[in-house]
Write an enzyme that holds these catalytic residues in place. Structure first.
Site, PDB file in Angstrom:
ATOM      1  N   LYS A  46       0.668  -1.214   0.155  1.00  0.00           N
ATOM      2  CA  LYS A  46      -0.136  -0.034   0.097  1.00  0.00           C
ATOM      3  C   LYS A  46       0.911   1.278   0.087  1.00  0.00           C
ATOM      4  CE  LYS A  46      -3.722  -2.352   2.149  1.00  0.00           C
ATOM      5  NZ  LYS A  46      -4.464  -2.755   3.327  1.00  0.00           N
ATOM      6  N   GLN A  80      -4.738  -1.266   9.447  1.00  0.00           N
ATOM      7  CA  GLN A  80      -4.686  -2.706   9.017  1.00  0.00           C
ATOM      8  C   GLN A  80      -5.091  -3.660  10.085  1.00  0.00           C
ATOM      9  OE1 GLN A  80      -3.546  -3.241   5.830  1.00  0.00           O
ATOM     10  NE2 GLN A  80      -3.979  -5.599   6.087  1.00  0.00           N
ATOM     11  N   ASP A  82     -11.242   2.639   3.714  1.00  0.00           N
ATOM     12  CA  ASP A  82     -11.514   1.261   3.722  1.00  0.00           C
ATOM     13  C   ASP A  82     -12.931   1.113   3.623  1.00  0.00           C
ATOM     14  OD1 ASP A  82      -9.641  -0.593   3.836  1.00  0.00           O
ATOM     15  OD2 ASP A  82      -9.060  -0.206   5.768  1.00  0.00           O
TER      16      ASP A  82
HETATM   17  N1  GUN Z   1      -6.787  -6.844   6.328  1.00  0.00           N
HETATM   18  C1  GUN Z   1      -7.184  -7.620   5.419  1.00  0.00           C
HETATM   19  N2  GUN Z   1      -7.847  -6.924   4.419  1.00  0.00           N
HETATM   20  C2  GUN Z   1      -7.819  -5.630   4.775  1.00  0.00           C
HETATM   21  C3  GUN Z   1      -8.284  -4.560   4.273  1.00  0.00           C
HETATM   22  O1  GUN Z   1      -8.685  -4.400   2.890  1.00  0.00           O
HETATM   23  N3  GUN Z   1      -8.269  -3.226   4.900  1.00  0.00           N
HETATM   24  C4  GUN Z   1      -7.448  -3.240   6.209  1.00  0.00           C
HETATM   25  N4  GUN Z   1      -7.505  -2.130   6.689  1.00  0.00           N
HETATM   26  N5  GUN Z   1      -7.210  -4.436   6.837  1.00  0.00           N
HETATM   27  C5  GUN Z   1      -7.266  -5.558   6.020  1.00  0.00           C
END
Ligand code: GUN
Length: 283
Positions: free
Chosen positions: A54, A98, A121
């Site tokens: 990311k 995350q 998100d």
């Molecule tokens: N953990 C697994 N997929 C995601 C996601 O799309 N966003 C976040 N914040 N954590 C995750």
């Protein structure tokens, strides 16, 4: 192999190139550069990989990237305090915490603390509610990426029977609503579903998001179905999806590979959500 490939890697590259172009224009006009804050708590190896990707893609398109790495011992109070700081920081348009978080932290409490307008998100209950109501909202990145990929290849959704396997808040529930919004007939299956194959065999579109390696096999898929594999299972042999690519590829009309299918779109949609949040903060 009969199925054609839904090439998420290629489509995501196109999305990122368009975003980079927009950011270049913003910069040339001296406008506000979109900023994404990513918060990683602890040492989960998969999370470290995702966060690294990311951050890299953020920088590639010219965003400001703010990475906050916190120890596994971080308390809920400490994390809430950081979120409050980020909520009030004008350079930060998007906040991503995350998941999963260490067990001493209540994830729901953390997600609720994020300013909904910075919730790139789309996990805040308010954004989830808007999505279910079919109102304009920030959509979670993976479901948004799946819709983008299906549209990029002109896959028809209206009137089709879409079967979603998995009911997570991150993928299963939101993708079911996005498909419903586009007039698909949607069935959601999960771990307690009886005779899963009997249901998936009725599907024109299958979205597999369960986290079980190669769980969907060719005998569970109708001839000509479109199969979207959201699974990312790390086995000794490498990354494997929730779909058995070999046998399903013989009956499906379209299939996403793993890697190179849905995954790249997830990050591309995160960038899209951040760009959009940045635009709103400028107004
Ligand atoms: N953990 C697994 N997929 C995601 C996601 O799309 N966003 C976040 N914040 N954590 C995750």
């Amino acid at each position: 192999m009969k199925a054609q490939i839904l090439d998420g890697k290629k489509v995501a590259e196109e999305v990122r190139a368009a975003i980079k172009k927009e950011v270049d224009e913003i910069k040339s006009k001296g406008g506000h550069i979109p900023g994404l804050a990513v918060v990683l708590v602890g040492e989960n190896p998969a999370s470290k990989v995702y966060v690294g990707q990311k951050e890299k893609k953020c920088k590639e398109v010219g965003f400001n990237s703010f990475l906050h790495k916190l120890p596994a011992s971080t308390t809920e109070g400490e994390l809430l305090k950081l979120i409050e700081t980020l909520n009030n920081d004008k350079a930060v348009d998007g906040i991503l915490v995350q998941l999963p978080l260490p067990q001493q932290i209540d994830s729901d409490k953390i997600l609720k603390a994020i300013d909904p307008s910075k919730d790139v998100d789309g996990f805040h209950p308010m954004n989830m509610g808007y999505l279910v109501a079919g109102l304009p909202a920030v959509h979670p990145c993976t479901p948004k990426g799946i819709m983008y990929l299906l549209d990029a290849y002109g896959i028809e959704i209206e009137g089709k029977h879409a079967v979603v396997v998995g009911r997570s808040n991150i993928v299963g529930k939101p993708i079911a609503h996005l498909l419903l919004d586009r007039n698909a007939t949607v069935t959601i299956c999960h771990s307690r579903t009886k005779d899963l194959g009997a249901i998936t065999r009725q599907a024109d579109i299958i979205v597999a998001a369960v986290g079980r390696p190669r769980m969907i096999t060719g005998s569970m898929v109708k001839e000509g179905a479109v199969v979207v594999d959201v699974g990312i299972n790390r086995l000794e042999e490498g990354l494997v999806g929730d779909v058995d690519f070999e046998t399903v590829g013989d009956v499906a009309s379209w299939i996403t590979p793993v890697p190179g299918g849905v995954g790249p779109l997830t990050i591309a949609m995160l960038l899209k959500n951040t760009l959009e949040a940045g635009r709103k903060s400028e107004r």
